[in-house]
Design a protein around this motif. Structure first.
Motif, mmCIF file in Angstrom:
data_model
loop_
_atom_site.group_PDB
_atom_site.id
_atom_site.type_symbol
_atom_site.label_atom_id
_atom_site.label_comp_id
_atom_site.label_asym_id
_atom_site.label_seq_id
_atom_site.Cartn_x
_atom_site.Cartn_y
_atom_site.Cartn_z
ATOM 1 N N ASP A 130 0.800 -1.449 -0.324
ATOM 2 C CA ASP A 130 0.265 -0.158 0.038
ATOM 3 C C ASP A 130 0.998 1.413 -0.040
ATOM 4 O OD1 ASP A 130 0.740 0.117 2.591
ATOM 5 O OD2 ASP A 130 -0.426 -0.382 3.746
ATOM 6 N N ARG A 131 -0.188 2.275 0.517
ATOM 7 C CA ARG A 131 1.026 3.126 0.030
ATOM 8 C C ARG A 131 2.274 3.819 1.063
ATOM 9 N NH1 ARG A 131 -4.260 6.329 -1.913
ATOM 10 N NH2 ARG A 131 -4.211 5.589 -3.869
ATOM 11 N N SER A 132 1.463 3.144 2.099
ATOM 12 C CA SER A 132 2.465 3.089 3.360
ATOM 13 C C SER A 132 4.210 2.528 3.271
ATOM 14 C CB SER A 132 2.308 3.411 4.507
ATOM 15 O OG SER A 132 1.811 1.816 4.822
ATOM 16 N N GLY A 133 3.706 1.466 2.434
ATOM 17 C CA GLY A 133 5.073 0.929 1.803
ATOM 18 C C GLY A 133 5.199 -0.944 2.617
ATOM 19 N N HIS A 134 3.681 -1.276 3.396
ATOM 20 C CA HIS A 134 3.854 -2.580 3.427
ATOM 21 C C HIS A 134 2.566 -3.323 2.494
ATOM 22 C CE1 HIS A 134 5.105 -1.225 7.618
ATOM 23 N NE2 HIS A 134 4.135 0.002 8.035
ATOM 24 N N PRO A 135 3.818 -4.325 2.745
ATOM 25 C CA PRO A 135 3.014 -5.490 2.007
ATOM 26 C C PRO A 135 1.869 -6.202 2.442
ATOM 27 C CG PRO A 135 4.864 -5.888 3.048
ATOM 28 C CD PRO A 135 5.071 -4.880 3.305
ATOM 29 N N PHE A 136 0.500 -5.896 2.228
ATOM 30 C CA PHE A 136 -0.774 -6.718 2.693
ATOM 31 C C PHE A 136 -1.237 -7.665 1.739
ATOM 32 C CE2 PHE A 136 -1.922 -3.384 -0.832
ATOM 33 C CZ PHE A 136 -2.899 -3.967 -1.592
ATOM 34 N N LYS A 137 -0.639 -8.209 0.570
ATOM 35 C CA LYS A 137 -0.700 -9.485 0.041
ATOM 36 C C LYS A 137 -0.344 -9.937 -1.070
ATOM 37 C CE LYS A 137 -5.129 -10.989 -3.355
ATOM 38 N NZ LYS A 137 -4.612 -11.453 -4.137
ATOM 39 N N ARG A 138 -0.349 -11.023 -1.183
ATOM 40 C CA ARG A 138 0.311 -11.459 -2.743
ATOM 41 C C ARG A 138 0.496 -11.547 -3.774
ATOM 42 N NH1 ARG A 138 1.776 -17.545 -0.394
ATOM 43 N NH2 ARG A 138 4.162 -16.709 0.777
ATOM 44 N N ALA A 139 0.957 -11.152 -4.317
ATOM 45 C CA ALA A 139 0.112 -10.300 -5.321
ATOM 46 C C ALA A 139 0.083 -12.180 -6.907
ATOM 47 C CB ALA A 139 1.569 -9.948 -6.653
ATOM 48 N N GLN A 140 -0.674 -11.837 -7.111
ATOM 49 C CA GLN A 140 -1.998 -13.399 -8.548
ATOM 50 C C GLN A 140 -1.242 -12.135 -9.401
ATOM 51 O OE1 GLN A 140 -5.486 -14.167 -6.418
ATOM 52 N NE2 GLN A 140 -4.055 -16.078 -5.164
ATOM 53 N N LEU A 141 -0.402 -12.098 -10.363
ATOM 54 C CA LEU A 141 -0.575 -11.351 -11.945
ATOM 55 C C LEU A 141 -1.222 -11.685 -13.110
ATOM 56 C CD1 LEU A 141 3.537 -10.813 -12.136
ATOM 57 C CD2 LEU A 141 1.844 -8.899 -10.512
ATOM 58 N N ASP A 142 -1.857 -13.254 -12.359
ATOM 59 C CA ASP A 142 -1.994 -13.882 -13.948
ATOM 60 C C ASP A 142 -3.937 -12.924 -13.467
ATOM 61 O OD1 ASP A 142 -2.061 -15.356 -11.088
ATOM 62 O OD2 ASP A 142 -2.531 -17.317 -12.071
ATOM 63 N N HIS A 143 -3.733 -12.729 -12.248
ATOM 64 C CA HIS A 143 -5.388 -12.444 -11.915
ATOM 65 C C HIS A 143 -5.220 -10.685 -12.114
ATOM 66 C CE1 HIS A 143 -5.473 -15.822 -10.042
ATOM 67 N NE2 HIS A 143 -7.019 -15.976 -10.285
ATOM 68 N N GLY A 144 -4.541 -10.487 -12.747
ATOM 69 C CA GLY A 144 -4.942 -8.981 -12.611
ATOM 70 C C GLY A 144 -4.658 -7.609 -11.270
ATOM 71 N N ASP A 145 -3.262 -8.537 -10.808
ATOM 72 C CA ASP A 145 -3.879 -7.888 -9.102
ATOM 73 C C ASP A 145 -2.079 -6.960 -9.485
ATOM 74 O OD1 ASP A 145 -5.061 -9.381 -7.358
ATOM 75 O OD2 ASP A 145 -3.358 -9.986 -6.640
ATOM 76 N N GLY A 146 -1.391 -6.646 -10.540
ATOM 77 C CA GLY A 146 -0.137 -6.096 -10.314
ATOM 78 C C GLY A 146 -0.258 -4.829 -11.521
ATOM 79 N N ASP A 147 -1.066 -4.771 -12.840
ATOM 80 C CA ASP A 147 -1.967 -4.177 -13.583
ATOM 81 C C ASP A 147 -1.423 -2.792 -13.120
ATOM 82 O OD1 ASP A 147 -2.701 -7.015 -14.816
ATOM 83 O OD2 ASP A 147 -4.092 -6.033 -14.807
ATOM 84 N N ASP A 148 -0.752 -2.482 -14.107
ATOM 85 C CA ASP A 148 -0.094 -0.916 -14.085
ATOM 86 C C ASP A 148 0.568 -0.237 -12.854
ATOM 87 O OD1 ASP A 148 -0.979 -0.541 -16.988
ATOM 88 O OD2 ASP A 148 -3.042 -0.195 -15.953
ATOM 89 N N LEU A 149 1.571 -0.915 -11.667
ATOM 90 C CA LEU A 149 1.900 -0.639 -11.013
ATOM 91 C C LEU A 149 3.359 -1.011 -11.604
ATOM 92 C CD1 LEU A 149 0.091 -2.160 -8.402
ATOM 93 C CD2 LEU A 149 -0.363 -0.202 -9.224
ATOM 94 N N PRO A 150 4.567 0.250 -10.494
ATOM 95 C CA PRO A 150 5.645 -0.151 -11.050
ATOM 96 C C PRO A 150 5.903 -1.143 -9.564
ATOM 97 C CG PRO A 150 4.736 1.663 -9.003
ATOM 98 C CD PRO A 150 3.667 1.098 -10.010
ATOM 99 N N VAL A 151 7.563 -2.194 -10.177
ATOM 100 C CA VAL A 151 7.612 -3.598 -10.034
ATOM 101 C C VAL A 151 8.917 -2.813 -9.476
ATOM 102 C CG1 VAL A 151 8.834 -5.953 -9.140
ATOM 103 C CG2 VAL A 151 6.376 -5.051 -11.062
ATOM 104 N N ILE A 152 9.021 -3.078 -7.458
ATOM 105 C CA ILE A 152 9.904 -2.725 -6.720
ATOM 106 C C ILE A 152 11.130 -3.749 -6.591
ATOM 107 C CG2 ILE A 152 11.642 -1.532 -4.656
ATOM 108 C CD1 ILE A 152 8.401 0.089 -5.012
ATOM 109 N N THR A 153 12.285 -3.456 -6.785
ATOM 110 C CA THR A 153 12.778 -5.217 -6.963
ATOM 111 C C THR A 153 14.172 -4.490 -5.547
ATOM 112 O OG1 THR A 153 14.528 -4.843 -8.524
ATOM 113 C CG2 THR A 153 12.143 -6.273 -8.830
ATOM 114 N N GLY A 154 15.163 -5.460 -5.630
ATOM 115 C CA GLY A 154 16.625 -5.855 -4.562
ATOM 116 C C GLY A 154 16.259 -5.138 -3.058
ATOM 117 N N ILE A 155 15.392 -5.720 -2.826
ATOM 118 C CA ILE A 155 14.849 -5.759 -0.775
ATOM 119 C C ILE A 155 14.706 -7.049 -0.599
ATOM 120 C CG2 ILE A 155 13.744 -5.000 0.683
ATOM 121 C CD1 ILE A 155 12.622 -2.439 -0.917
#
Length: 173
Positions: A130-155
């Protein structure tokens, strides 16, 4: 003792115990009335839930929310524990907060606020944050969870587990 003395003593004992007996009878009557009233409102079909109104859903459908509810149409509105209902809904990953209230005689109103995904972060697996940076759900990309969202790596997951607040701050920068 003479019969007259015995009769007089018995009469005095009865007269002395009358207030206590009357008080006991009054308390028993009131207690029975309260119990019968409670039993009536928690079992009467007059207070059976006819409608469950759900407000605030965006990502979840009403049907998905209804499946997470511990009550259903036909249950008694007074026998419904509103706190456990809200807790059951908060256990759903998309739901950030939930509350419920009764609209008498036969309606429940459930108000939810869903998490707003701001990004997808890779912590060993992909998670929505969410906007505060806390993970709240595993992303299911095949269900459209991450559509149009930036992907952050390196953590790394280890750094998140060691310092969730610090990692959330890093994600929001």
């Amino acid at each position: 003792p003479k019969p007259a003395v015995v009769a007089d003593a018995c009469g005095r004992a009865v007269r002395r115990s009358l207030p206590a007996l009357a008080a006991t009878a009054a308390i028993a009557t009131i207690g029975t009335g309260v119990w019968l009233g409670y039993r009536f409102i928690t079992t009467s079909q007059r207070f059976a839930i006819v409608e469950i109104q759900i407000d605030g859903e965006h990502h979840l459908t009403e049907e998905q929310i209804r499946t997470a509810l511990p009550v259903k149409v036909g249950d008694n509105v007074f026998a419904t524990n509103l706190d456990s209902l809200a807790n059951a809904l908060r256990a759903t990953p998309w739901i950030a907060s939930a509350s419920a209230h009764r609209v008498l005689p036969d309606k429940l109103v459930v108000e939810i606020a869903e998490h707003a995904p701001a990004a997808v972060v890779e912590l060993g697996e992909l998670y929505l944050v969410d906007r505060s940076g806390h993970p709240f759900k595993r992303a299911q990309l095949d269900h459209g969870d991450g559509d149009d969202l930036p992907v952050i790596t390196g953590i790394s997951r280890a750094s998140y587990e060691a310092d969730p607040a610090g990692t959330a701050q890093t994600i929001t920068m």
